[in-house]
Design a protein around this motif. Structure first.
Motif, short mmCIF file in Angstrom:
data_model
loop_
_atom_site.label_atom_id
_atom_site.label_comp_id
_atom_site.label_asym_id
_atom_site.label_seq_id
_atom_site.Cartn_x
_atom_site.Cartn_y
_atom_site.Cartn_z
N GLY A 125 0.79 -1.23 0.00
CA GLY A 125 0.00 0.00 0.00
C GLY A 125 0.82 1.27 0.00
N ASP A 126 2.12 1.16 -0.30
CA ASP A 126 3.01 2.31 -0.16
C ASP A 126 3.81 2.57 -1.44
OD1 ASP A 126 2.58 2.73 2.78
OD2 ASP A 126 3.37 0.70 2.83
N CYS A 127 4.05 3.85 -1.70
CA CYS A 127 4.74 4.23 -2.91
C CYS A 127 5.38 5.60 -2.72
CB CYS A 127 3.74 4.27 -4.07
SG CYS A 127 4.43 4.63 -5.66
N THR A 128 6.59 5.79 -3.25
CA THR A 128 7.25 7.09 -3.28
C THR A 128 7.28 7.57 -4.73
OG1 THR A 128 8.63 6.61 -1.36
CG2 THR A 128 9.40 8.33 -2.86
N VAL A 129 6.87 8.81 -4.96
CA VAL A 129 6.85 9.34 -6.33
C VAL A 129 7.58 10.68 -6.37
CG1 VAL A 129 4.63 8.21 -6.78
CG2 VAL A 129 4.67 10.61 -6.12
N ARG A 130 8.07 11.00 -7.57
CA ARG A 130 8.67 12.31 -7.80
C ARG A 130 8.20 12.79 -9.17
NH1 ARG A 130 12.98 14.76 -5.19
NH2 ARG A 130 13.84 16.59 -6.27
N THR A 131 7.74 14.03 -9.24
CA THR A 131 7.25 14.60 -10.48
C THR A 131 8.38 15.33 -11.21
OG1 THR A 131 6.63 16.74 -9.55
CG2 THR A 131 5.02 14.95 -9.36
N ARG A 132 8.16 15.60 -12.47
CA ARG A 132 9.13 16.36 -13.25
C ARG A 132 9.31 17.76 -12.68
NH1 ARG A 132 13.29 15.21 -16.10
NH2 ARG A 132 12.14 13.48 -17.05
N GLY A 133 8.29 18.27 -12.00
CA GLY A 133 8.40 19.59 -11.37
C GLY A 133 9.17 19.60 -10.07
N GLY A 134 9.61 18.43 -9.60
CA GLY A 134 10.44 18.36 -8.41
C GLY A 134 9.71 18.03 -7.12
N ASP A 135 8.41 17.75 -7.19
CA ASP A 135 7.66 17.38 -5.99
C ASP A 135 7.91 15.91 -5.64
OD1 ASP A 135 6.12 19.86 -5.48
OD2 ASP A 135 5.24 19.41 -7.44
N ALA A 136 8.37 15.66 -4.42
CA ALA A 136 8.58 14.29 -3.93
C ALA A 136 7.51 13.99 -2.89
CB ALA A 136 9.96 14.15 -3.33
N LEU A 137 6.78 12.89 -3.10
CA LEU A 137 5.63 12.58 -2.26
C LEU A 137 5.66 11.11 -1.84
CD1 LEU A 137 2.91 14.21 -4.56
CD2 LEU A 137 3.99 15.29 -2.56
N ALA A 138 5.22 10.87 -0.61
CA ALA A 138 5.00 9.51 -0.13
C ALA A 138 3.51 9.23 -0.16
CB ALA A 138 5.56 9.34 1.28
N LEU A 139 3.11 8.17 -0.83
CA LEU A 139 1.70 7.77 -0.92
C LEU A 139 1.49 6.55 -0.04
CD1 LEU A 139 1.32 7.98 -4.82
CD2 LEU A 139 1.19 9.83 -3.14
N THR A 140 0.51 6.65 0.84
CA THR A 140 0.26 5.56 1.79
C THR A 140 -1.22 5.24 1.82
OG1 THR A 140 2.09 6.37 3.18
CG2 THR A 140 0.56 4.79 4.17
N ALA A 141 -1.54 3.98 1.64
CA ALA A 141 -2.95 3.56 1.69
C ALA A 141 -3.51 3.83 3.08
CB ALA A 141 -3.06 2.08 1.36
N ALA A 142 -4.58 4.60 3.13
CA ALA A 142 -5.22 4.88 4.41
C ALA A 142 -5.82 3.59 4.96
CB ALA A 142 -6.30 5.94 4.24
N PRO A 143 -5.57 3.23 6.22
CA PRO A 143 -6.06 1.96 6.77
C PRO A 143 -7.57 1.82 6.60
CG PRO A 143 -4.52 3.01 8.29
CD PRO A 143 -4.79 4.01 7.20
N GLY A 144 -7.96 0.73 5.94
CA GLY A 144 -9.38 0.44 5.74
C GLY A 144 -10.04 1.27 4.67
N ALA A 145 -9.33 2.24 4.09
CA ALA A 145 -9.96 3.13 3.11
C ALA A 145 -9.34 3.02 1.73
CB ALA A 145 -9.86 4.58 3.59
N ALA A 146 -8.25 2.29 1.58
CA ALA A 146 -7.60 2.16 0.28
C ALA A 146 -7.06 0.75 0.13
CB ALA A 146 -6.46 3.18 0.15
N ASP A 147 -7.34 0.14 -1.01
CA ASP A 147 -6.86 -1.22 -1.25
C ASP A 147 -6.72 -1.44 -2.75
OD1 ASP A 147 -6.05 -3.81 -0.84
OD2 ASP A 147 -8.08 -4.61 -0.76
N ALA A 148 -5.77 -0.73 -3.35
CA ALA A 148 -5.47 -0.89 -4.76
C ALA A 148 -3.97 -1.00 -4.94
CB ALA A 148 -6.04 0.28 -5.57
N ASP A 149 -3.55 -1.30 -6.14
CA ASP A 149 -2.13 -1.35 -6.46
C ASP A 149 -1.53 0.04 -6.30
OD1 ASP A 149 0.36 -1.63 -7.59
OD2 ASP A 149 -0.36 -2.38 -9.50
N PRO A 150 -0.47 0.21 -5.50
CA PRO A 150 0.13 1.54 -5.35
C PRO A 150 0.58 2.15 -6.68
CG PRO A 150 0.94 0.08 -3.64
CD PRO A 150 0.16 -0.77 -4.60
#
Length: 421
Positions: free
Chosen positions: A353-378
């Protein structure tokens, strides 16, 4: 004639006596231990689904092929259906709405060899196909299934006996004794045209499903009683007193977790609606996705065709967050964007449920599945971030309010944290 024949239904006994008078008095009624184990395991269906990598909102389609020239894997005089059908299933069915698994008869593996079988199915495997051990978890896969595509083999018949919707992609009625229960099953079961569009056929199968009474009735007339009945029979043959303790069957074990593994490029259709990203993904489809919205390509870094990386909008990697070969997920993302000038977003998936992404604009973000609210491929969350930014929205808005992703009929709430550096 044998002293006794173990049959599972009274009608089988009567049919044997009619066709073979010398069998009178020798047929013995008993249950089916294999079927009883599946019946007893139905309460663990959700665990079996998780073990097979099935997420909330997904349908599990199991494809079953027996060892026979007229079966789904045999040529039948008209070419091999299975090797063409499986990559079409993984390519035509939306990846976040379906999980596809195959159960091949043990003799297929033995006769052709594991290397040859895996080579034949390579395209489907790169698209996310799970190959189920035919001597291990095939029963758990049937309990977990939402639909089964099969032929005249025992696995398909067991699926129908369990009440799972079944469509036959091969049904050699002319090769089956018309008096056999299998003949009635083949005649009454819905057909699947392996050369016609598949999603609509599966929708029709599921919407119109009415369990056939025959398969369950002919599999056993003594559900749950096979252990006791068979033990009594065997001890009578041996002339020994039967133990006083109950006769029990070994429960079906929980299979090892098998995450979805895709190395095929994904075509992703997205649109923004009411602050959410509506998303559908297909693994290397033969045709462009149909529907309103923007389309982009997401490619795993370990794809078989590295030339696709030069054209990718999103580049993906799956791995441990502390893998020393990449420094860190954020470092890998930055390196990937430097290497591929066309790439707009790099995503390093670190867990279910976890993923780290970086955009071409320089934004670095951590994506985390909210417990019980998200259940898809990161990786789907990463594509949703790309769609959000490509539509002119800001990463700050995501960091403040989170990300909502809709796949099929499911909605997923994803927490978004801005990373420094």
């Amino acid at each position: 004639m044998a002293d006794a024949l173990v049959l599972s239904h009274p009608e089988q006994v009567e049919r044997l006596r009619e066709s073979c008078p010398e069998a009178a008095g020798t047929a013995v009624l008993a249950g089916d231990p294999c079927f009883d184990r599946m019946l007893a395991a139905r309460g663990h269906r959700h665990r079996f689904r998780r073990a097979l990598g099935v997420r909330r909102g997904q349908r599990l389609v199991v494809v079953s092929a027996t060892w026979n020239p007229e079966g789904l894997f045999g040529d039948g005089g008209a070419g091999d259906v299975l090797t063409a059908l499986l990559p079409r299933l993984t390519g035509e069915l939306p990846a976040d709405e379906y999980r596809v698994a195959a159960v091949l008869h043990p003799n297929i593996w033995q006769g052709h060899g594991p290397g040859q079988v895996r080579a034949w199915l390579d395209g489907a495997r790169r698209g996310g196909l799970a190959l189920v051990d035919p001597l291990g978890a095939w029963r758990q896969a049937l309990v977990a299934a939402d639909a089964v595509i099969g032929d005249h083999g025992a696995v398909t018949y067991y699926a129908a006996a369990l009440g799972v919707p079944v469509a036959l992609a091969a049904a050699p009625v002319e090769h089956v004794d018309p008096r056999a229960p299998l003949a009635g099953f083949l005649a009454e079961s819905p057909r699947l045209d392996p050369f016609a569009p598949l999603p609509a056929q599966l929708d029709t199968l599921l919407a119109g499903h009415r369990p056939q009474p025959g398969p369950a009735r002919f599999t056993t007339s003594l559900p749950g009683e096979s252990a006791g009945r068979l033990r009594t029979l065997f001890y009578e043959f041996l002339g020994l007193p039967e133990p006083d303790r109950p006769a029990l069957l070994e429960p079906l074990p929980l299979p090892a977790y098998e995450p979805v593994a895709r190395s095929a490029p994904m075509r992703v259709l997205t649109r923004l609606r009411d602050g959410a990203v509506v998303l559908r993904r297909w693994a290397d489809p033969a045709y462009e996705p149909a529907g309103d919205g923007a389309v982009h390509t997401a490619v795993p870094e370990d794809t078989r065709d590295p030339g696709r990386l030069d054209l990718a909008d999103v580049i993906l990697r799956h791995g441990a967050p502390d893998d020393p070969r990449f420094g860190s997920p954020a470092a890998w993302c930055a390196e990937t964007l430097r290497r591929y000038a066309h790439c707009a977003l790099a995503a390093y998936v670190t867990g279910p449920g976890d993923c780290t992404v970086r955009t071409r604009g320089g934004d670095a973000l951590a994506l985390t599945a909210a417990p019980g609210a998200a259940d898809a491929d990161p990786a789907a969350y990463a594509s949703a971030v790309h769609a959000w930014v490509a539509a002119g929205r800001t990463a700050d808005a995501l960091a403040g309010h989170g990300l909502t992703v809709r796949t099929g009929t499911s909605e997923h709430r994803v927490a978004v944290t801005r990373l420094t550096g």
